[in-house]
Design an enzyme around this catalytic site. Sequence first.
Site, short mmCIF file in Angstrom:
data_model
loop_
_atom_site.label_atom_id
_atom_site.label_comp_id
_atom_site.label_asym_id
_atom_site.label_seq_id
_atom_site.Cartn_x
_atom_site.Cartn_y
_atom_site.Cartn_z
N LYS A 267 31.09 30.97 24.79
CA LYS A 267 30.77 32.39 24.98
C LYS A 267 31.95 33.08 25.66
O LYS A 267 32.19 32.92 26.86
CB LYS A 267 29.53 32.57 25.86
CG LYS A 267 29.07 34.02 25.89
CD LYS A 267 28.22 34.36 27.08
CE LYS A 267 29.00 34.84 28.25
NZ LYS A 267 29.79 36.07 28.05
N GLY B 77 34.79 32.25 36.54
CA GLY B 77 34.27 33.59 36.83
C GLY B 77 34.24 33.81 38.32
O GLY B 77 34.93 33.13 39.08
N SER B 78 33.40 34.74 38.72
CA SER B 78 33.36 35.10 40.14
C SER B 78 32.53 34.09 40.92
O SER B 78 31.74 33.32 40.35
CB SER B 78 32.75 36.49 40.29
OG SER B 78 31.41 36.44 39.85
N GLY C 35 29.25 31.78 39.81
CA GLY C 35 29.28 30.32 39.98
C GLY C 35 28.04 29.82 40.71
O GLY C 35 27.44 28.82 40.31
N GLU D 93 35.28 27.27 38.14
CA GLU D 93 36.58 27.81 38.58
C GLU D 93 36.33 29.24 39.01
O GLU D 93 36.06 30.10 38.17
CB GLU D 93 37.60 27.80 37.44
CG GLU D 93 38.06 26.44 37.01
CD GLU D 93 38.92 25.76 38.05
OE1 GLU D 93 38.92 24.52 38.07
OE2 GLU D 93 39.57 26.45 38.86
N CYS E 19 43.08 35.25 39.21
CA CYS E 19 42.42 34.51 40.29
C CYS E 19 43.44 34.06 41.31
O CYS E 19 43.11 33.84 42.47
CB CYS E 19 41.68 33.32 39.72
SG CYS E 19 42.70 32.34 38.63
N GLU F 206 37.59 39.22 47.56
CA GLU F 206 38.40 39.31 46.34
C GLU F 206 38.26 40.72 45.77
O GLU F 206 37.16 41.15 45.44
CB GLU F 206 37.93 38.27 45.31
CG GLU F 206 38.85 38.20 44.12
CD GLU F 206 38.41 37.17 43.09
OE1 GLU F 206 37.21 37.13 42.76
OE2 GLU F 206 39.27 36.43 42.59
P1 NAD Z 1 32.26 37.06 35.84
O1 NAD Z 1 31.76 36.05 36.82
O2 NAD Z 1 31.66 38.41 35.89
O3 NAD Z 1 32.06 36.54 34.34
C1 NAD Z 1 32.63 35.34 33.88
C2 NAD Z 1 31.87 34.87 32.66
O4 NAD Z 1 30.57 34.42 33.09
C3 NAD Z 1 31.61 35.95 31.61
O5 NAD Z 1 31.70 35.40 30.32
C4 NAD Z 1 30.20 36.39 31.92
O6 NAD Z 1 29.55 36.96 30.82
C5 NAD Z 1 29.57 35.08 32.32
N1 NAD Z 1 28.37 35.17 33.19
C6 NAD Z 1 28.07 36.14 34.09
N2 NAD Z 1 26.90 35.84 34.71
C7 NAD Z 1 26.45 34.67 34.18
C8 NAD Z 1 25.32 33.85 34.42
N3 NAD Z 1 24.39 34.17 35.32
N4 NAD Z 1 25.19 32.70 33.72
C9 NAD Z 1 26.14 32.34 32.83
N5 NAD Z 1 27.23 33.09 32.55
C10 NAD Z 1 27.40 34.23 33.23
O7 NAD Z 1 33.84 37.12 36.05
P2 NAD Z 1 34.90 38.05 35.33
O8 NAD Z 1 34.81 39.42 35.90
O9 NAD Z 1 34.84 37.89 33.86
O10 NAD Z 1 36.26 37.35 35.83
C11 NAD Z 1 36.81 37.58 37.07
C12 NAD Z 1 36.49 36.47 38.04
O11 NAD Z 1 36.92 35.23 37.52
C13 NAD Z 1 37.23 36.61 39.36
O12 NAD Z 1 36.38 36.27 40.43
C14 NAD Z 1 38.36 35.62 39.24
O13 NAD Z 1 38.89 35.15 40.45
C15 NAD Z 1 37.71 34.53 38.46
N6 NAD Z 1 38.72 33.71 37.83
C16 NAD Z 1 38.93 32.45 38.33
C17 NAD Z 1 39.90 31.63 37.77
C18 NAD Z 1 40.13 30.25 38.29
O14 NAD Z 1 40.71 29.45 37.56
N7 NAD Z 1 39.72 29.92 39.50
C19 NAD Z 1 40.66 32.11 36.69
C20 NAD Z 1 40.42 33.39 36.21
C21 NAD Z 1 39.43 34.18 36.78
#
Ligand code: NAD
Length: 503
Positions: A178, A231-232, A236, A253, A287, A388
């Site tokens: 996804k 993601g955030s 997580g 991550e 990130c 962040e």
């Molecule tokens: P996000 O957490 O909003 O979304 C990430 C993904 O998770 C999306 O595909 C979203 O649709 C999905 N998602 C959201 N809620 C969910 C749930 N309850 N269950 C399953 N899937 C769900 O993050 P974003 O805004 O897309 O990305 C930015 C974040 O990602 C920042 O916090 C950034 O630091 C982090 N990030 C981390 C790394 C790393 O390697 N540590 C790399 C890139 C980005």
Amino acid sequence: MALLGTKTYKNFIAGEWVDASSGETFESTNPANGDTIGVFPKSSAADVDRAVEAAKTAYEEWRLVPAPKRGEILFRFAQLLQDQKSDLADLMSHEMGKVLAEAGGDVQEAIDMSFYMGGEGRRLFGQTTPSELRDKFNMSVRMPIGVVGVITPWNFPIAIPSWKITPALVAGNTIVFKPATDTPLLGERFVELLSEAGVPAGVVNVIHGGGGEVGDGIVRHPDVPVVTITGSRETGVAVLKAAADNLKHVHLELGGKNAVIVMDDADLDVAIDGILWSAFGTSGQRCTAASRVIVHRAVYDELQSRLVAQAEKMRLGPGWEEDTDVGPLINRRALDKVHSYTGIGRDEGARLLTGGEIASDNGLDDGNFYRPTIFADVEPGMRIAQEEIFGPTTALIPVDSIDQAIQVANGVRYGLSSSIFTQDVNRAFRAMRDLDTGITYINAGTIGAEVHLPFGGTKDTGNGHREAGQAALDVFTEWKSIYVDYSGKLQRAQIDTIEHPSP
Ligand code: NAD
């Protein structure tokens, strides 16, 4: 870009392009000007079920394909990415907003990762060990696990899928993927190229849609034993909770609050370049972005004025224009969030040196542009130094010593990346040992990881796993220990001890 417009795209399940079962759709838009990039299926639980079923069926055959053959498909995929690199970078600059050079870097990471993981097809090393019993052979092998749920963010729309999907595939798993709703077209292109490279039907499936219905549906599905998500932190935590009842393997991550340390003996020219690149590259939406700069007081004033002068020269604009330094933020929500932190910083008493505003001149008001923003005199406990922000905002924090610098750097909940600029080898080694992050750079910014070393962070940045390098394979395999007895009789370990003659 010829392909932009209102074309309607589909999910990819069992090798077929199909609509969402609800028939509903959502749009992907260009963050620099609001143009529509395409229309995508808004999937639901029924589509998740279909995709998981396809992946589960395909697993039975894929796990038996010899790993070197799986690796050869990844080599072909890497080559296709290479051939398409400039088109993909161009698309990325339109769909996600990155400037072209960085978009090319994003694709290059996927090329490198695919070649690296293709090579794993001829390694996937296990161990052989002696046995405590005579005429017995011991070994451990990596086994695939099954269907892997891959959920990705929008900020590295080609690189991050490759970090997850290529190791999972070479190890023999199948995928339900996804992509983020802000970058669905790049997700679709990624899967098209995998299919073109020879990945069989059902081995990789893509379903578009939001984190709630589709993401959560994948996480909770009983036939998905492994979930890998970037993601955030908040996402997580939700994913870990949702996966708990089925005791899934969850690879997280998450966010960062990364610091660059600048000591009094640093080469300031290099340090300033490193800070600008790390704080404002990808408009701060990495990130690993440097959202804190911890500066020795002896060079604090000079660093401030030089950094501000450089930041104010950065040109904002659409990512696809060659002279753009800083592209747009991903969407309006992100723009509002970043701007709200400027208000928070001011209210907390930090001194705004530059930026702090939404850019609206020269047509920039059609997109989500924010000026590179630098706060000075930031206290380590302020929210702008703890949370962040995920935008082009960085906080300068003065310190008096290496000890204080390390203490401040470690004083956040995240632990992804860190960096120190110093000419002193003793300070560099102190930092390497004591900075509590998964990645540390010496005399470089906080960004620039290479694909053959582990990538990830300590503390709230994750849950102890790593992407990239050999470590990535640990997420997508289970160890199996195998004991082969060729003595012709039943030997009982720990009981049938054998007297061996002394040499
Ligand atoms: P996000 O957490 O909003 O979304 C990430 C993904 O998770 C999306 O595909 C979203 O649709 C999905 N998602 C959201 N809620 C969910 C749930 N309850 N269950 C399953 N899937 C769900 O993050 P974003 O805004 O897309 O990305 C930015 C974040 O990602 C920042 O916090 C950034 O630091 C982090 N990030 C981390 C790394 C790393 O390697 N540590 C790399 C890139 C980005």
